[in-house]
Enzyme design. Structure first.
Site, PDB file in Angstrom:
ATOM      1  N   LYS A  52       0.850  -1.239  -0.411  1.00 27.69           N
ATOM      2  CA  LYS A  52      -0.375   0.174  -0.541  1.00 27.69           C
ATOM      3  C   LYS A  52       0.547   1.266  -0.129  1.00 27.69           C
ATOM      4  O   LYS A  52       0.478   2.275  -0.513  1.00 27.69           O
ATOM      5  CB  LYS A  52      -0.917   0.264   1.498  1.00 27.69           C
ATOM      6  CG  LYS A  52      -2.262  -0.800   1.243  1.00 27.69           C
ATOM      7  CD  LYS A  52      -3.152  -0.978   2.251  1.00 27.69           C
ATOM      8  CE  LYS A  52      -4.165  -1.834   1.859  1.00 27.69           C
ATOM      9  NZ  LYS A  52      -5.230  -1.951   3.830  1.00 27.69           N
ATOM     10  N   SER A  68      -1.067   0.984   5.820  1.00 28.59           N
ATOM     11  CA  SER A  68      -2.199  -0.138   6.781  1.00 28.59           C
ATOM     12  C   SER A  68      -2.744  -1.475   6.338  1.00 28.59           C
ATOM     13  O   SER A  68      -3.019  -0.809   5.531  1.00 28.59           O
ATOM     14  CB  SER A  68      -2.515   0.657   8.794  1.00 28.59           C
ATOM     15  OG  SER A  68      -2.071  -0.601   9.173  1.00 28.59           O
ATOM     16  N   ASP A  69      -2.099  -2.702   7.175  1.00 28.33           N
ATOM     17  CA  ASP A  69      -3.519  -3.537   6.772  1.00 28.33           C
ATOM     18  C   ASP A  69      -3.526  -4.523   7.722  1.00 28.33           C
ATOM     19  O   ASP A  69      -3.219  -4.792   8.208  1.00 28.33           O
ATOM     20  CB  ASP A  69      -3.332  -4.516   5.652  1.00 28.33           C
ATOM     21  CG  ASP A  69      -4.331  -5.683   5.529  1.00 28.33           C
ATOM     22  OD1 ASP A  69      -5.514  -4.952   3.884  1.00 28.33           O
ATOM     23  OD2 ASP A  69      -4.385  -6.749   5.080  1.00 28.33           O
ATOM     24  N   GLN A  70      -4.557  -5.051   8.448  1.00 34.57           N
ATOM     25  CA  GLN A  70      -5.592  -5.520   9.102  1.00 34.57           C
ATOM     26  C   GLN A  70      -6.507  -7.087   8.716  1.00 34.57           C
ATOM     27  O   GLN A  70      -7.620  -6.489   8.125  1.00 34.57           O
ATOM     28  CB  GLN A  70      -6.735  -4.754   9.767  1.00 34.57           C
ATOM     29  CG  GLN A  70      -6.759  -5.600  11.852  1.00 34.57           C
ATOM     30  CD  GLN A  70      -7.760  -4.275  12.287  1.00 34.57           C
ATOM     31  OE1 GLN A  70      -8.980  -4.701  11.941  1.00 34.57           O
ATOM     32  NE2 GLN A  70      -6.897  -4.090  13.402  1.00 34.57           N
ATOM     33  N   GLY A 105      -0.873  -4.962  10.589  1.00 37.15           N
ATOM     34  CA  GLY A 105       0.487  -4.691   9.580  1.00 37.15           C
ATOM     35  C   GLY A 105       0.731  -3.305   9.564  1.00 37.15           C
ATOM     36  O   GLY A 105      -0.571  -2.405   9.141  1.00 37.15           O
TER      37      GLY A 105
END
Length: 192
Positions: A52, A68-70, A105
């Site tokens: 990203k 960010s990633d979840q 992340g």
């Protein structure tokens, strides 16, 4: 200070980042978020947070880009956003009396130098034993269909919890501010 860019269209992440009282802009990256075969949930969120940030580096040179990633993990399986009442109801029934792990992340990319910092911040929610009626009342009240795990921890969703476990509660909402402050400090940003 290099300008800050949040690589996200998430209102939740934008609200969290505003707590740091730093000027920033937002842009939504266009990446493939598919899970690769044999990729762990931790590796997935770290990879996606980096991708990203990298997706916006060319269009935003000389920026500090936050990616960010979840994912939510229940019973060893990644559960996604429910999108509908029925899916959310089933997710919460499955989570009743169980523990849901949220892995977030986080990447901070300096698009001027190409240097980046990436981490995965875990947070666990231990759910109460929930009745179908409790779940229905909650879902009708808050409609968390765009949230992994089918609840909004920053709202009424907290009533579904027995307890939580982790170093940074903001990671549960999708942007781990404690770790982000460490990363920004390493880039020379003074907070506060």
């Amino acid at each position: 200070m290099l300008p800050l860019l949040l690589a996200s269209s998430s209102v939740y992440r934008r609200d969290l980042l505003s707590r740091l009282r730093l000027p920033f802009t937002c842009s939504s990256p266009d990446i493939n978020e598919s899970h690769r075969p044999d990729e762990s949930a931790t590796d997935l969120v770290k990879r996606l947070s980096l991708e990203k940030a990298q997706a916006l580096a060319a269009s935003h040179p000389k920026h500090l880009i936050i990616g960010s990633d979840q994912v939510a993990v229940l019973g060893g399986k990644i559960i996604g956003k429910p999108h509908t009442f029925d899916n959310a109801h089933q997710q919460l029934l499955n989570a009743s009396g169980a523990s849901v792990s949220f892995l977030t992340g986080l990447t901070l990319l300096n698009s001027q130098t190409g240097h980046y910092q990436t981490d995965c911040i875990p947070f666990t929610v231990h759910m109460r034993c929930l009745t179908p009626e409790q779940i229905e009342r909650y879902l009708l009240a808050e409609q968390p269909y765009d949230c992994a795990g089918s609840f909004k921890a920053e709202g009424l969703g907290v009533s579904l919890f027995q307890r939580t476990e982790g170093d940074d509660a903001t990671s549960l909402v999708g942007l781990p501010l404690i770790r982000l402050v460490d990363m920004l400090t390493a880039e020379g940003i003074a907070i506060p």
